[in-house]
Write an enzyme that holds these catalytic residues in place. Structure first.
Site, PDB file in Angstrom:
ATOM      1  N   HIS A  40       0.939  -1.291   0.180  1.00 50.22           N
ATOM      2  CA  HIS A  40      -0.043  -0.019   0.031  1.00 50.22           C
ATOM      3  C   HIS A  40       0.972   1.085  -0.014  1.00 50.22           C
ATOM      4  O   HIS A  40       1.422   1.733   1.072  1.00 50.22           O
ATOM      5  CB  HIS A  40      -0.924  -0.147   1.140  1.00 50.22           C
ATOM      6  N   CYS A  90      -3.450  11.326   3.865  1.00 54.47           N
ATOM      7  CA  CYS A  90      -4.102  11.062   4.995  1.00 54.47           C
ATOM      8  C   CYS A  90      -4.076  12.160   5.927  1.00 54.47           C
ATOM      9  O   CYS A  90      -3.186  13.045   5.875  1.00 54.47           O
ATOM     10  CB  CYS A  90      -2.930  10.078   5.840  1.00 54.47           C
ATOM     11  N   HIS A 131       2.085   4.949  -1.020  1.00 52.64           N
ATOM     12  CA  HIS A 131       1.432   6.353  -1.295  1.00 52.64           C
ATOM     13  C   HIS A 131       2.837   6.966  -2.335  1.00 52.64           C
ATOM     14  O   HIS A 131       4.005   6.544  -1.978  1.00 52.64           O
ATOM     15  CB  HIS A 131       1.569   7.232  -0.028  1.00 52.64           C
TER      16      HIS A 131
HETATM   17  P1  HMG Z   1     -11.286   8.254  20.479  1.00 58.13           P
HETATM   18  O1  HMG Z   1     -11.492   9.639  20.483  1.00 58.13           O
HETATM   19  O2  HMG Z   1     -10.026   7.866  21.057  1.00 58.13           O
HETATM   20  O3  HMG Z   1     -12.448   7.244  20.859  1.00 58.13           O
HETATM   21  O4  HMG Z   1     -11.047   7.842  18.872  1.00 58.13           O
HETATM   22  P2  HMG Z   1     -13.406   7.171  21.913  1.00 58.13           P
HETATM   23  O5  HMG Z   1     -13.930   5.702  21.990  1.00 58.13           O
HETATM   24  O6  HMG Z   1     -13.116   7.768  23.201  1.00 58.13           O
HETATM   25  O7  HMG Z   1     -14.926   7.957  21.381  1.00 58.13           O
HETATM   26  C1  HMG Z   1     -14.734   9.289  21.218  1.00 58.13           C
HETATM   27  C2  HMG Z   1     -16.078   9.970  20.275  1.00 58.13           C
HETATM   28  O8  HMG Z   1     -15.741   9.237  18.886  1.00 58.13           O
HETATM   29  C3  HMG Z   1     -17.453   9.259  20.849  1.00 58.13           C
HETATM   30  O9  HMG Z   1     -18.256  10.096  20.533  1.00 58.13           O
HETATM   31  C4  HMG Z   1     -17.701   8.084  20.233  1.00 58.13           C
HETATM   32  O10 HMG Z   1     -19.097   7.663  19.996  1.00 58.13           O
HETATM   33  C5  HMG Z   1     -16.982   8.235  18.795  1.00 58.13           C
HETATM   34  P3  HMG Z   1     -18.885  11.319  21.359  1.00 58.13           P
HETATM   35  O11 HMG Z   1     -19.370  10.789  22.643  1.00 58.13           O
HETATM   36  O12 HMG Z   1     -17.477  12.303  21.546  1.00 58.13           O
HETATM   37  O13 HMG Z   1     -19.818  12.055  20.655  1.00 58.13           O
HETATM   38  N1  HMG Z   1     -16.603   7.247  18.052  1.00 58.13           N
HETATM   39  C6  HMG Z   1     -16.947   6.848  16.962  1.00 58.13           C
HETATM   40  N2  HMG Z   1     -17.909   7.210  16.000  1.00 58.13           N
HETATM   41  C7  HMG Z   1     -17.971   6.712  14.811  1.00 58.13           C
HETATM   42  N3  HMG Z   1     -17.341   5.661  14.457  1.00 58.13           N
HETATM   43  C8  HMG Z   1     -16.557   4.993  15.356  1.00 58.13           C
HETATM   44  C9  HMG Z   1     -16.305   5.439  16.738  1.00 58.13           C
HETATM   45  N4  HMG Z   1     -15.483   5.246  17.501  1.00 58.13           N
HETATM   46  C10 HMG Z   1     -15.681   6.171  18.675  1.00 58.13           C
HETATM   47  N5  HMG Z   1     -15.828   3.892  14.887  1.00 58.13           N
HETATM   48  C11 HMG Z   1     -11.014   6.522  16.909  1.00 58.13           C
HETATM   49  C12 HMG Z   1     -10.820   6.820  18.566  1.00 58.13           C
HETATM   50  C13 HMG Z   1     -10.132   5.510  16.355  1.00 58.13           C
HETATM   51  C14 HMG Z   1     -12.686   6.548  16.798  1.00 58.13           C
HETATM   52  C15 HMG Z   1     -10.595   8.011  16.186  1.00 58.13           C
HETATM   53  O14 HMG Z   1      -9.339   8.270  16.457  1.00 58.13           O
HETATM   54  C16 HMG Z   1     -10.759   8.135  14.749  1.00 58.13           C
HETATM   55  O15 HMG Z   1     -11.757   8.074  14.155  1.00 58.13           O
HETATM   56  N6  HMG Z   1      -9.722   8.233  14.102  1.00 58.13           N
HETATM   57  C17 HMG Z   1      -9.805   8.243  12.517  1.00 58.13           C
HETATM   58  C18 HMG Z   1      -8.645   7.486  12.113  1.00 58.13           C
HETATM   59  C19 HMG Z   1      -8.736   7.588  10.479  1.00 58.13           C
HETATM   60  O16 HMG Z   1      -9.755   7.285  10.033  1.00 58.13           O
HETATM   61  N7  HMG Z   1      -7.513   7.770  10.007  1.00 58.13           N
HETATM   62  C20 HMG Z   1      -7.440   7.819   8.362  1.00 58.13           C
HETATM   63  C21 HMG Z   1      -7.507   6.159   7.934  1.00 58.13           C
HETATM   64  S1  HMG Z   1      -6.003   5.262   8.218  1.00 58.13           S
HETATM   65  C22 HMG Z   1      -5.172   5.676   6.860  1.00 58.13           C
HETATM   66  O17 HMG Z   1      -5.341   6.282   6.120  1.00 58.13           O
HETATM   67  C23 HMG Z   1      -3.886   4.849   6.494  1.00 58.13           C
HETATM   68  C24 HMG Z   1      -4.005   3.860   5.712  1.00 58.13           C
HETATM   69  O18 HMG Z   1      -4.494   4.160   4.416  1.00 58.13           O
HETATM   70  C25 HMG Z   1      -2.846   2.964   5.435  1.00 58.13           C
HETATM   71  C26 HMG Z   1      -1.407   3.848   5.074  1.00 58.13           C
HETATM   72  O19 HMG Z   1      -1.569   4.611   4.133  1.00 58.13           O
HETATM   73  O20 HMG Z   1      -0.490   3.821   6.022  1.00 58.13           O
HETATM   74  C27 HMG Z   1      -4.990   2.595   6.067  1.00 58.13           C
HETATM   75 MG    MG Z   2      -3.155   4.960   2.693  1.00 55.47          MG
END
Ligand code: HMG
Ligand code: MG
Length: 299
Positions: free
Chosen positions: A207, A240, A209
């Site tokens: 994967h 990202c 970039h």
């Molecule tokens: P957190 O704040 O530590 O989680 O986030 P929490 O459990 O304490 O929850 C906080 C709030 O988030 C709560 O809502 C939860 O309900 C909500 P509030 O009470 O504040 O209204 N929540 C969620 N809502 C929807 N869906 C969920 C969810 N979980 C908790 N699943 C968390 C932890 C992982 C959720 C947060 O950090 C997050 O969403 N991060 C996003 C990360 C992301 O999407 N990054 C980009 C993708 S990864 C990438 O691109 C790399 C990849 O392509 C490979 C590469 O290139 O290397 C894959």
């Molecule tokens: Mg990626």
């Protein structure tokens, strides 16, 4: 040199390609993108991300996307699920495959999913258990395998350790992410060698970039080692949100052109894929980052 005879492409454009777009993209546009990609022959499409809408607003319509897409026979439509909350929501939408995403860098793990690497693995364990009970396959990602925006160099041994943990937990495949595209071919080979000591080559995906323009060269290097699954994004869309300045994945069109030239089967119609790339870049007002596609259009 043992090139695979065929390669499976995992199209991450609808997820990785769009997740960083600042302006809201209509759900209908995402659905049309997914449909066009399927029509071009992509058999695995990462369609959405069940993450917090506060963290990644562009993926907030994950339910509408997952339930709205027109399923074509033989195509896997998957989604990211970082925790049980995300998995439960994805299951309600009838998802058949999900992915958990960890990192080989502590700092990136904190910025991306708000916890340490060890903590993330603890969170993934119940996700894998629940998914297994629901008959849903789980893919594992490791980010920062060839460098981290916060920590710089990442040791191949650290990548191997996290990849092995995901594989041992039950991920059917581990995708190795060069999140910020700083890798070069020999580094990619060395990293892969370290990972492949513990995980069979046919369970690994690349994967990459393309931030530094090295993605195709890196892919060539790992293809030589036998990697047969490649993640890519139509028109090279993406970036990202937690890796500033990182540009999109390697363009799917460029990968298909490379594979065609090497006589490696991918099952993809390059012309249809290129058309899709032109359509989506016009729809969201982005440049087309596939050189092959731009060249084909100017013939
Ligand atoms: P957190 O704040 O530590 O989680 O986030 P929490 O459990 O304490 O929850 C906080 C709030 O988030 C709560 O809502 C939860 O309900 C909500 P509030 O009470 O504040 O209204 N929540 C969620 N809502 C929807 N869906 C969920 C969810 N979980 C908790 N699943 C968390 C932890 C992982 C959720 C947060 O950090 C997050 O969403 N991060 C996003 C990360 C992301 O999407 N990054 C980009 C993708 S990864 C990438 O691109 C790399 C990849 O392509 C490979 C590469 O290139 O290397 C894959
Ligand atoms: Mg990626």
């Amino acid at each position: 040199m043992t090139f695979p005879t065929s390669v499976r492409l995992v199209e991450v454009g609808p997820r990785d390609g769009l997740q960083n777009e600042p302006e809201a993209i209509a759900t209908a546009t995402k659905l049309e993108l997914i449909d066009r990609l399927g029509a071009a022959g992509l058999a695995h499409i990462e369609a959405a991300s069940f993450v917090s809408p506060k963290w990644v607003p562009q993926m907030a319509d994950h339910r509408e996307v997952m339930t709205g897409l027109t399923r074509r026979n033989g195509i896997v439509y998957s989604a990211l699920t970082p925790n049980l909350k995300g998995l439960e929501a994805a299951l309600e939408c009838g998802v058949e495959e999900v992915a958990v995403f960890g990192a080989a860098s502590e700092a990136f793990s904190q910025k991306n999913i708000n916890c340490s690497v060890a903590e993330s693995l603890k969170r993934f364990a119940p996700v894998l258990e629940r998914a297994k009970a629901a008959n849903v396959r789980v893919r594992g990602y490791v980010s920062c395998v060839l460098g981290c925006p916060y920590e710089g160099e990442i040791a191949p041994a650290k990548v191997a350790e996290v990849a092995k943990a995901l594989f041992d937990m039950g991920c059917y495949e581990v995708s190795l992410g060069d999140t910020i595209g700083t890798g070069t071919p020999l580094k990619a080979k060395r990293m892969l060698e370290a990972v492949a000591r513990d995980i069979p080559m046919d369970k690994l995906a690349a994967h990459f970039h393309d931030t530094y323009g090295q993605a195709l060269a890196n892919l060539y290097a790992v293809l030589e080692e036998g990697v047969a699954v490649i993640d890519s994004s139509v028109a090279g869309l993406g970036g990202c949100p937690y890796a500033k300045g990182a540009s999109g994945n390697v363009a799917s069109e460029d990968v298909v052109y490379l594979l065609d030239g090497l006589g490696i089967e991918s099952g993809i119609d390059l012309d249809k894929l290129a058309e899709t790339g032109h359509w989506i870049t016009q729809a969201i007002g982005r440049p087309n980052r596939s050189k092959a596609s731009v060249a084909l259009a100017s013939r």
